[in-house]
Scaffold this motif. Structure first.
Motif, PDB file in Angstrom:
ATOM      1  N   GLY A  98       0.457  -2.272  -8.745  1.00 19.90           N
ATOM      2  CA  GLY A  98      -0.707  -1.544  -8.244  1.00 19.90           C
ATOM      3  C   GLY A  98      -0.373  -0.154  -7.747  1.00 19.90           C
ATOM      4  O   GLY A  98       0.322   0.615  -8.407  1.00 19.90           O
ATOM      5  N   ASP A  99      -0.873   0.173  -6.547  1.00 21.48           N
ATOM      6  CA  ASP A  99      -0.673   1.500  -5.966  1.00 21.48           C
ATOM      7  C   ASP A  99       0.792   1.770  -5.646  1.00 21.48           C
ATOM      8  O   ASP A  99       1.202   2.926  -5.530  1.00 21.48           O
ATOM      9  N   ASN A 100       1.607   0.723  -5.479  1.00 25.29           N
ATOM     10  CA  ASN A 100       3.030   0.912  -5.181  1.00 25.29           C
ATOM     11  C   ASN A 100       3.784   1.555  -6.335  1.00 25.29           C
ATOM     12  O   ASN A 100       4.882   2.075  -6.142  1.00 25.29           O
TER      13      ASN A 100
END
Length: 127
Positions: free
Chosen positions: A50-52
Motif C-alpha cells: 500500500g502506501d508504505n
C-alpha cells in the motif's frame, strides 16, 4: 504478536507489483532484499504494501525495519512473508555516481572477459 526488528543493507529492489483485489480495490506491493551482516551474512526478502511502497529504500542504504511475519497455507504448502511497516535509515547512504573525467592518459587495455560459471555452482540454487 510482539514487535520484531531487522537491520541490514539493502542489496536489491524488485519491481513494483500492482493489481485489483476481489473486492475491486487497487493494491500495490514492492519487495527488496536486505543483507544482514555478521560472519555468515544472510539475505532476507522484505515486502512493503500500500502506501508504505513510497518508503522503499535505495540499494546501498543501511536500514532498521519493524516487521510482521505472516504464513499462510495454499494447497497443502505453507508460504511465509515478511512485511515491513516502519523503515528507519540508520547510516550509510548509497554512493553517488562518480563524475565522468576526461581521460588525459592513454586508454587502459580492455579487461579480460570473466569465465562463465559452471553449471551446478552454489549460486544456481533452485530457491
Amino acid at each position: 504478536m510482539s514487535e520484531m526488528n531487522i537491520s541490514g543493507k539493502v542489496v536489491q529492489v524488485l519491481p513494483i507489483q500492482q493489481g485489483t483485489s476481489k473486492a475491486g480495490n487497487p493494491w500495490q506491493k514492492q519487495e527488496f532484499v536486505l543483507e544482514q551482516g555478521g560472519q555468515y551474512p544472510r539475505k532476507v526478502c522484505i515486502s512493503l504494501f500500500g502506501d508504505n511502497v513510497a518508503k522503499i529504500p535505495q540499494v546501498g542504504q543501511d536500514v532498521m525495519l519493524s516487521v510482521d511475519i505472516d504464513s499462510r497455507e495454499f494447497n497443502g504448502r505453507w508460504y511465509t512473508e515478511i512485511k515491513a511497516w516502519n523503515i528507519v535509515h540508520t547510516g550509510a547512504q548509497p554512493a553517488a555516481p562518480a563524475p565522468q573525467q576526461v581521460a588525459t592518459a592513454p586508454a587502459a587495455a580492455p579487461a579480460q572477459p570473466q569465465p562463465a560459471p559452471q553449471a551446478g555452482a552454489a549460486d544456481d540454487l533452485p530457491f
